[in-house]
Structure formats: C-alpha cells, structure tokens
Design a protein around this motif. Structure first.
Motif, PDB file in Angstrom:
ATOM      1  N   ALA A 171      48.092  52.904  33.308  1.00  0.00           N
ATOM      2  CA  ALA A 171      47.575  54.252  33.517  1.00  0.00           C
ATOM      3  C   ALA A 171      46.100  54.196  33.888  1.00  0.00           C
ATOM      4  O   ALA A 171      45.392  53.231  33.562  1.00  0.00           O
ATOM      5  CB  ALA A 171      47.760  55.083  32.245  1.00  0.00           C
ATOM      6  N   THR A 172      45.669  55.210  34.561  1.00  0.00           N
ATOM      7  CA  THR A 172      44.256  55.407  34.856  1.00  0.00           C
ATOM      8  C   THR A 172      44.001  56.906  34.819  1.00  0.00           C
ATOM      9  O   THR A 172      44.948  57.698  34.786  1.00  0.00           O
ATOM     10  CB  THR A 172      43.866  54.794  36.223  1.00  0.00           C
ATOM     11  OG1 THR A 172      42.447  54.838  36.364  1.00  0.00           O
ATOM     12  CG2 THR A 172      44.520  55.502  37.369  1.00  0.00           C
ATOM     13  N   TYR A 173      42.749  57.286  34.808  1.00  0.00           N
ATOM     14  CA  TYR A 173      42.441  58.708  34.743  1.00  0.00           C
ATOM     15  C   TYR A 173      41.144  59.020  35.468  1.00  0.00           C
ATOM     16  O   TYR A 173      40.307  58.144  35.702  1.00  0.00           O
ATOM     17  CB  TYR A 173      42.343  59.183  33.283  1.00  0.00           C
ATOM     18  CG  TYR A 173      41.138  58.643  32.555  1.00  0.00           C
ATOM     19  CD1 TYR A 173      39.952  59.382  32.507  1.00  0.00           C
ATOM     20  CD2 TYR A 173      41.154  57.409  31.934  1.00  0.00           C
ATOM     21  CE1 TYR A 173      38.831  58.882  31.862  1.00  0.00           C
ATOM     22  CE2 TYR A 173      40.050  56.908  31.290  1.00  0.00           C
ATOM     23  CZ  TYR A 173      38.893  57.648  31.246  1.00  0.00           C
ATOM     24  OH  TYR A 173      37.781  57.162  30.608  1.00  0.00           O
ATOM     25  N   THR A 174      41.000  60.271  35.830  1.00  0.00           N
ATOM     26  CA  THR A 174      39.748  60.808  36.338  1.00  0.00           C
ATOM     27  C   THR A 174      39.474  62.098  35.579  1.00  0.00           C
ATOM     28  O   THR A 174      40.410  62.769  35.110  1.00  0.00           O
ATOM     29  CB  THR A 174      39.793  61.107  37.854  1.00  0.00           C
ATOM     30  OG1 THR A 174      40.858  62.020  38.114  1.00  0.00           O
ATOM     31  CG2 THR A 174      39.989  59.832  38.659  1.00  0.00           C
ATOM     32  N   GLU A 175      38.221  62.417  35.456  1.00  0.00           N
ATOM     33  CA  GLU A 175      37.857  63.653  34.784  1.00  0.00           C
ATOM     34  C   GLU A 175      36.702  64.309  35.530  1.00  0.00           C
ATOM     35  O   GLU A 175      35.931  63.637  36.204  1.00  0.00           O
ATOM     36  CB  GLU A 175      37.492  63.409  33.315  1.00  0.00           C
ATOM     37  CG  GLU A 175      36.441  62.359  33.082  1.00  0.00           C
ATOM     38  CD  GLU A 175      36.200  62.052  31.609  1.00  0.00           C
ATOM     39  OE1 GLU A 175      36.414  62.912  30.739  1.00  0.00           O
ATOM     40  OE2 GLU A 175      35.761  60.934  31.344  1.00  0.00           O
ATOM     41  N   ARG A 176      36.658  65.627  35.420  1.00  0.00           N
ATOM     42  CA  ARG A 176      35.554  66.361  36.020  1.00  0.00           C
ATOM     43  C   ARG A 176      35.392  67.687  35.303  1.00  0.00           C
ATOM     44  O   ARG A 176      36.339  68.225  34.716  1.00  0.00           O
ATOM     45  CB  ARG A 176      35.756  66.561  37.523  1.00  0.00           C
ATOM     46  CG  ARG A 176      36.921  67.396  37.916  1.00  0.00           C
ATOM     47  CD  ARG A 176      37.147  67.387  39.433  1.00  0.00           C
ATOM     48  NE  ARG A 176      38.241  68.260  39.779  1.00  0.00           N
ATOM     49  CZ  ARG A 176      38.117  69.456  40.346  1.00  0.00           C
ATOM     50  NH1 ARG A 176      36.928  69.911  40.655  1.00  0.00           N
ATOM     51  NH2 ARG A 176      39.179  70.187  40.617  1.00  0.00           N
ATOM     52  N   TRP A 177      34.175  68.182  35.336  1.00  0.00           N
ATOM     53  CA  TRP A 177      33.824  69.490  34.786  1.00  0.00           C
ATOM     54  C   TRP A 177      33.387  70.384  35.933  1.00  0.00           C
ATOM     55  O   TRP A 177      32.660  69.960  36.831  1.00  0.00           O
ATOM     56  CB  TRP A 177      32.656  69.353  33.803  1.00  0.00           C
ATOM     57  CG  TRP A 177      33.044  68.869  32.441  1.00  0.00           C
ATOM     58  CD1 TRP A 177      33.094  67.576  32.011  1.00  0.00           C
ATOM     59  CD2 TRP A 177      33.393  69.672  31.322  1.00  0.00           C
ATOM     60  NE1 TRP A 177      33.470  67.529  30.691  1.00  0.00           N
ATOM     61  CE2 TRP A 177      33.657  68.819  30.241  1.00  0.00           C
ATOM     62  CE3 TRP A 177      33.526  71.049  31.122  1.00  0.00           C
ATOM     63  CZ2 TRP A 177      34.028  69.267  28.992  1.00  0.00           C
ATOM     64  CZ3 TRP A 177      33.896  71.501  29.871  1.00  0.00           C
ATOM     65  CH2 TRP A 177      34.151  70.618  28.812  1.00  0.00           C
ATOM     66  N   TYR A 202      37.367  71.922  32.216  1.00  0.00           N
ATOM     67  CA  TYR A 202      37.458  70.462  32.200  1.00  0.00           C
ATOM     68  C   TYR A 202      38.799  70.070  32.789  1.00  0.00           C
ATOM     69  O   TYR A 202      39.835  70.596  32.400  1.00  0.00           O
ATOM     70  CB  TYR A 202      37.332  69.960  30.758  1.00  0.00           C
ATOM     71  CG  TYR A 202      37.591  68.491  30.578  1.00  0.00           C
ATOM     72  CD1 TYR A 202      36.745  67.542  31.129  1.00  0.00           C
ATOM     73  CD2 TYR A 202      38.676  68.053  29.842  1.00  0.00           C
ATOM     74  CE1 TYR A 202      36.971  66.185  30.952  1.00  0.00           C
ATOM     75  CE2 TYR A 202      38.909  66.697  29.655  1.00  0.00           C
ATOM     76  CZ  TYR A 202      38.066  65.773  30.215  1.00  0.00           C
ATOM     77  OH  TYR A 202      38.288  64.428  30.041  1.00  0.00           O
ATOM     78  N   TYR A 203      38.758  69.156  33.749  1.00  0.00           N
ATOM     79  CA  TYR A 203      39.981  68.674  34.396  1.00  0.00           C
ATOM     80  C   TYR A 203      40.157  67.193  34.080  1.00  0.00           C
ATOM     81  O   TYR A 203      39.288  66.386  34.398  1.00  0.00           O
ATOM     82  CB  TYR A 203      39.891  68.846  35.920  1.00  0.00           C
ATOM     83  CG  TYR A 203      39.801  70.284  36.361  1.00  0.00           C
ATOM     84  CD1 TYR A 203      40.946  70.991  36.695  1.00  0.00           C
ATOM     85  CD2 TYR A 203      38.571  70.927  36.456  1.00  0.00           C
ATOM     86  CE1 TYR A 203      40.870  72.313  37.117  1.00  0.00           C
ATOM     87  CE2 TYR A 203      38.484  72.251  36.875  1.00  0.00           C
ATOM     88  CZ  TYR A 203      39.635  72.934  37.193  1.00  0.00           C
ATOM     89  OH  TYR A 203      39.557  74.235  37.613  1.00  0.00           O
ATOM     90  N   LEU A 204      41.277  66.866  33.464  1.00  0.00           N
ATOM     91  CA  LEU A 204      41.634  65.476  33.167  1.00  0.00           C
ATOM     92  C   LEU A 204      42.908  65.171  33.946  1.00  0.00           C
ATOM     93  O   LEU A 204      43.948  65.796  33.725  1.00  0.00           O
ATOM     94  CB  LEU A 204      41.865  65.281  31.671  1.00  0.00           C
ATOM     95  CG  LEU A 204      42.362  63.914  31.228  1.00  0.00           C
ATOM     96  CD1 LEU A 204      41.348  62.820  31.574  1.00  0.00           C
ATOM     97  CD2 LEU A 204      42.641  63.911  29.733  1.00  0.00           C
ATOM     98  N   THR A 205      42.809  64.230  34.871  1.00  0.00           N
ATOM     99  CA  THR A 205      43.964  63.841  35.676  1.00  0.00           C
ATOM    100  C   THR A 205      44.355  62.426  35.300  1.00  0.00           C
ATOM    101  O   THR A 205      43.543  61.506  35.418  1.00  0.00           O
ATOM    102  CB  THR A 205      43.622  63.909  37.181  1.00  0.00           C
ATOM    103  OG1 THR A 205      43.161  65.223  37.488  1.00  0.00           O
ATOM    104  CG2 THR A 205      44.836  63.577  38.030  1.00  0.00           C
ATOM    105  N   ILE A 206      45.569  62.268  34.840  1.00  0.00           N
ATOM    106  CA  ILE A 206      46.067  60.962  34.413  1.00  0.00           C
ATOM    107  C   ILE A 206      47.144  60.511  35.392  1.00  0.00           C
ATOM    108  O   ILE A 206      48.054  61.268  35.724  1.00  0.00           O
ATOM    109  CB  ILE A 206      46.617  61.019  32.975  1.00  0.00           C
ATOM    110  CG1 ILE A 206      45.477  61.364  32.024  1.00  0.00           C
ATOM    111  CG2 ILE A 206      47.295  59.710  32.590  1.00  0.00           C
ATOM    112  CD1 ILE A 206      45.886  61.581  30.596  1.00  0.00           C
TER     113      ILE A 206
END
Length: 179
Positions: A61-67, A161-165
C-alpha cells in the motif's frame, strides 16, 4: 514383377484440460467521514484486503494526503511550527520500505495472504494533531467592548483533509521479481 506395400496405422487425440487458479482480492474499508473533526480527535479508519481467489497473494500500500483550506487552496501538511496536521496511525504487520511502499509483512519477507485470508488493517485511524491552531482575525468593536475572532479561511479550521490510499496485490510467487 510388381510389389505391394501394405501397413497398418492408428491415431488418437488426447485432450488435456488445465484449469487455472482464480485470482481475486476484495478491499474492505470501514470509515465514517467526520462532520466536525477537531484537533486532538482520532477518527477510526480500517482498510483490509481479503484474498477471494485460489492463488496466494502479496499486498502493498501507499498513500497521499493533502489539505484544502476553506477558500479552496491547498495548504501545507505541516503548520509553521513543523507540526503535522494529520497523524496516520499505522497498524502492526505492515512495514515501510525504502521504495515508499508499506508491505504486508516486510519487503524482503512478505506475508503470504492465502485464499480466504484477510490481512490486518493497513491503518487504524487518523488523528487531527492537537497542536494545530486556527488562523483568526481579531476584530475589536469601535467602543472596545467587544472582541470577535473570525476565521481567516486560510488555515486548517474549516479545511478538508484528503487521504488517498492505494492498495496493490500481486501473485505471491512473483512479488519478489516485480516489486
């Protein structure tokens, strides 16, 4: 003089059927988006992978996050004091590798997810860091009797807050060659 040549022959077709295994994964997420996420609050989030096929698999798994602030602009993941606004609570059983992925098991020693097995959750939740402060404008009335603090719309207050996994699976036997 003449000669005759005669011989017997026979033939048959043999059909062989090869049934391939079935590859299948089901990604299950348990998450309820909060309406009023406050600093210091942890929101539960679980993501598991179930092997629904008949072939062993490996998982990463990997993830990205942004506000994105109230005005629609992307803002930093950390405040001016270096505090991460969101803290992801990773689960045991997943190991971060130098390639940036989290592997179910370890990159050098992947855990085999067998048919009908389910992985542990990749994360347990996300915490809104309690050290994050709102960005406010101070407004003082003309008589000095009333002070109003109003959001600037540029900080984490009122933001999203956006968390994309991203979850990837591969046939276990080939994981070490491909990954």
């Amino acid at each position: 003089l003449g000669s005759a040549l005669a011989y017997f022959t026979t033939g048959d077709n043999i059909e062989n059927i090869f049934n391939s295994g079935k590859y299948g994964a089901q990604i299950v997420e348990n998450f309820e988006s909060p309406d009023n996420w406050e600093p210091g609050t942890t929101t539960a989030k679980q993501i598991t992978v179930k092997n629904t096929g008949t072939i062993n698999m490996a998982v990463r798994a990997t993830y990205t996050e942004r506000w994105v602030n109230e005005k629609g602009n992307e803002i930093s993941l950390t405040d001016e004091d270096g505090n991460s606004a969101s803290i992801i609570n990773f689960n045991d059983g997943w190991e971060k590798s130098s390639d940036g992925y989290f592997y179910y098991g370890a990159h050098e020693n992947l855990t085999k997810l067998k048919p009908n097995e389910t992985s542990t959750s990749f994360i347990n939740g996300v915490t809104f860091n309690s050290n994050i402060k709102a960005k406010l404008n101070k407004i003082v009335s003309s008589d000095g009797q009333t002070i109003i603090y109003e959001s600037t719309g540029t900080g984490y207050d009122g933001a999203k807050y956006y968390l994309t996994i991203k979850i990837e699976t591969i046939q276990y036997d080939y994981a070490s060659y491909i990954w």
